[in-house]
Structures are given as C-alpha cells and as structure tokens.
Design an enzyme around this catalytic site. Sequence first.
Site, PDB file in Angstrom:
ATOM      1  N   CYS B 163       0.805  -1.224   0.000  1.00 51.28           N
ATOM      2  CA  CYS B 163       0.000   0.000   0.000  1.00 51.28           C
ATOM      3  C   CYS B 163       0.836   1.272   0.000  1.00 51.28           C
ATOM      4  CB  CYS B 163      -0.963  -0.027   1.175  1.00 51.28           C
ATOM      5  SG  CYS B 163      -1.907  -1.563   1.214  1.00 51.28           S
ATOM      6  N   HIS B 301      -3.373   8.322   5.540  1.00 51.56           N
ATOM      7  CA  HIS B 301      -3.451   6.984   4.952  1.00 51.56           C
ATOM      8  C   HIS B 301      -4.728   6.290   5.415  1.00 51.56           C
ATOM      9  CE1 HIS B 301      -2.141   3.201   3.260  1.00 51.56           C
ATOM     10  NE2 HIS B 301      -2.292   2.588   4.420  1.00 51.56           N
ATOM     11  N   LYS B 330     -10.425   7.548   1.772  1.00 48.94           N
ATOM     12  CA  LYS B 330     -10.784   6.141   1.533  1.00 48.94           C
ATOM     13  C   LYS B 330     -12.255   5.855   1.823  1.00 48.94           C
ATOM     14  CE  LYS B 330      -6.110   4.297   1.839  1.00 48.94           C
ATOM     15  NZ  LYS B 330      -5.301   5.510   2.102  1.00 48.94           N
ATOM     16  N   HIS B 335      -9.862   1.506  -0.435  1.00 50.63           N
ATOM     17  CA  HIS B 335      -8.400   1.505  -0.342  1.00 50.63           C
ATOM     18  C   HIS B 335      -7.836   0.964  -1.653  1.00 50.63           C
ATOM     19  CE1 HIS B 335      -4.397   1.327   0.874  1.00 50.63           C
ATOM     20  NE2 HIS B 335      -4.445   0.514   1.913  1.00 50.63           N
ATOM     21  N   PHE B 392       1.137   3.904   4.326  1.00 48.43           N
ATOM     22  CA  PHE B 392       1.795   2.848   5.094  1.00 48.43           C
ATOM     23  C   PHE B 392       1.462   1.502   4.474  1.00 48.43           C
ATOM     24  CE2 PHE B 392       0.080   6.042   8.216  1.00 48.43           C
ATOM     25  CZ  PHE B 392       1.217   6.829   8.204  1.00 48.43           C
ATOM     26  N   PHE B 394       1.824  -3.084   4.905  1.00 51.75           N
ATOM     27  CA  PHE B 394       2.250  -4.278   5.623  1.00 51.75           C
ATOM     28  C   PHE B 394       3.757  -4.427   5.485  1.00 51.75           C
ATOM     29  CE2 PHE B 394      -2.023  -6.685   5.299  1.00 51.75           C
ATOM     30  CZ  PHE B 394      -2.406  -6.198   6.529  1.00 51.75           C
TER      31      PHE B 394
END
Lengths: 85, 412
Positions: B163, B301, B330, B335, B392, B394
């Site tokens: 992302c 984010h 979002k 997203h 941000f 994972f």
Amino acid sequence: MTREEIVSKTNAVFAESFEIEPERLKPEANVFLDLGLDSLDTVDLVVAIQKRFGVQIRDDDRVRAIRTLGDVYDFIETIQKEQQG
Amino acid sequence: MKRVVITGMGAVSPLGGTVAEQADALDAGRHGVRAMPEWAEYKGLRSLVAAPAELKNEKAIPRQNRRSMSRMSIFAAQAAQEALRDAGLVAEGVGDGRTGCVAGSTTGSAIALSQVYETMLPEKDFSILQSMQFFQCLSHTVAMNVAQYLGLRGVLLSTNAACASSLQAIGAAFDLVRSGRQDAVFCGGAEELHATVTGSFDMLMAASVRYNDRPEAASRPFDAARDGLVCGEGAGIVVVEDLERARARGARIHAEILGFHTCSGGSHISESNRDGIAACMRAALADARCAPPEIDYVSAHATSTIQGDGEEAAAIRNVLGENVPVSSLKGNLGHTLGASGAIELVAAIEGLRRGHLYPTRNLETVAEECKGIRHVAAREPTAARTFLKNSFAFGGINASLVCRRWTDGGTP
C-alpha cells in the site's frame, strides 16, 4: 476438416488473438511483415492453434518455417492428417 | 539540489477515469464502493464489498503495447497518458533518456496470476500458457508497461511495497530529479481488484465484513464503527520535473515536492505503530525544511482498519498537534492499495486548487483512539497550501511526502 474450415478457424485466431481486420487475412500475407506479428505473438499463435485444432505443434521445427498465412493453413492441414492418422 | 515540481497528473479510480472526474465526484461527496455478490462462491471470504474502477477505451492503446498489460497496467497507461497531456509533453519528446519511470503495485496482476495457475496446475502443463500472461504476472509489470508504452529511455524502477508502492515511487522519483540524475519522471502506482486480493486482507482480519448489505457505509476511516478496509483499484501517475526545466518550457506547475521520507517501523510485520509513523513524518518534515506549524493539511493513509487508524491519529497528534485539518479519502475511494498514495495525492492537489478540503466520508462518530486531531467533518473552503501525504504498508513500511500547492508568483 475441410480446407475451408481450416482457413475459417485460422482466420478467427488471427482476428481474435491479434486483432487483424478480416480484409488483411489473405493467404499470401506474410504473418510478420504484413500482419505485424513478432516472436512473442508466435508463442501465442502456437498455443491458440493447438487449442483450436486439438493438435500438438509446440515442439515441431516446421513451425519455424512458417512465413505466410497460406503456410499456416498448409501446416495445419498436414499436421492434422499426421496426428489423426 | 534541484527543486522538484509536479507538472502533470493522471488518475483512474473508483470515482472516475480522469483527475477532473474524480474531483467532481469528491466535490459531490460520491463514493465508489459496491457490493460484490459474485465473490460469495469463495469459501471463507466474508468481505463482499469493493470499489471497482471502470475499464474503458482500452483499445485506444495499440495492441503491441496492450497485449502485455493486465487491467492495472491499462489503468496506469491511461493515467500516464493523461499526465503526459496535462504536463504539456508529447510522446516524441520523452524518449531522450532524461525522462524515467518509477511505479509499483502490491504484486503482479492478481487476475493473470490466478488465470495462469488455474490453467497450468490441473494438468501441470506449461504448453498451454500464453506468453503475455508472463509479462502481466511480473512484479514490475506496471512500471515496465508504462515505460514501454510512452517510449521512455530513462531510469526504470519498480517499487513494490504493497500500500506504500505509489508514494514510494513518487519519493524515489523526487530523489532522481533533485539529484539531477533525471529531468523528469513519470511516477505512481496501480492496482486491480480480485477476490484473492480482498481475501488476503480478510484472512488477516483487516477487511470490512459487517457492511456487505450497506456497501456505501463500509469504508469509514477513524469512525467508531469501522471494521476494516474495502479494497479498490485504479492508478495514479504524476510527472515530477526539475523546476528550472518546467519554467523554461513554460509548463503549468501544480505543486512543489518539498520533502519525503520512507522508513521501517522495525517492530511488527503487520501492525503499524505511532512511533514509527511519527518518526517518518518528522523526517519528511526535516527533509522539506518545514516546521510542523507550516503544515496546513494532512491527507491521511487511514484505511478504516481498527488498528491502523488509531496509530496514525496518535502520530499526527504527536507531530502536528490538535489543530491541523486531517482527512482520509478512503471513505469515498475505498483503499486502492498500491495506487492509493498517488491517487489521493492527486485528489488533494486538485481539491486545494479548487479551494476546498474534502472530509472523511462516513466519519460519524470519531473513535476514542482517533480523537485529538482536527477531523475534516464536511467539505470546507480553504487557502491551505502545504500538506503532508501519508502511506503505510504491511511489512512495517511508512512513507510521508510534503507538498506545497503552486500558486502564480512562485513559492516563498
């Protein structure tokens, strides 16, 4: 399968896979110079022909000799006779 | 160091096929989230909502270019074409080796990957695979397709950081231009929807599952009733360029990129943490030589996940205090994962140009852990110029970009 059926099915592959207009699909057309296929398209042509005609041609050296659309028709006609026989 | 500006913008998103269409939809408060009943055939997939973009006019891309493009690369090519036009550049002029491409996505095409495995694995037969599926599956498929489509001969890089992919791409492009290695770079990212993508988040308890019958309410960043993200798709591409070159050719300038930072959180593979986010935002501000009071707005984010939104809100509070307007787009866009940084950056710049801040859609009751920052609750007029964009991912990846909207007469 008759020659007409081979021509019709092969032309359908060129129209669907390579978006070539029907009027350009003439036996004397060079598939590379006139129809614009390149080496990667050749891979996909082989896969599409195998699927459409139920033949195995991936490892056949005669594929490399193909230049014109007429060569494609002739090769499919030959290979069908061989593999059916 | 050279000063770096954004001179071209392009977007394909759940809210439209151009930057203007997307901004019109945001102006009207529309959203792009839909029910996905066709995904019910997947066992264990509980999140049946998504934000699709519309695939259209793809045949305008020549077959020789299009054949290696999956859905997300087509979105990216269309966004790049819009950015090229918007920048006042022509295709013939960008193949000089001084114009590059940096773009990313979470993975290669999820659609192509699924098709390849579905085709090949039952019979374990490679002979039935098409050559173009390979190019669609590659992790750098977006970057390479955009670069070949535009005929670019400069630096070609792929930032595949889930992302954070597209914001990292813009940050890398910023570095390439300010260091003088390139004059201009097409940069951003793209993503495409597939049940396997949403399934990945659902498996990790990060996707929305309670709003399948009310998709319009499913993506609700910072809200007390949020229950996870809603996957979207699309592409965002911007042209970043050396300010002096942009001025010399009389280009219209949208914004100046002042600073960027990306870093690892260093603590957890999936959970973001406020200290890591705050460190990233502070480093981006330092890079931009901006003091916190100079920031007029934060495009967050915030994805509508339980864990992430609270950590980002805490970081913003710690770094910028309680009075800087903050919103996440979002709620409207879902997203868009690897594309989200670029799509939301473009939306923020266009929104500021139109003179308003967009609110966080579906933010009805601010969650306790998301309090202490100034949420934009309704569209409001603004003269804001300098803003910070967060992304941000994972893997503990943080990225923050500091931008200033360009106004006639230049910057201070």
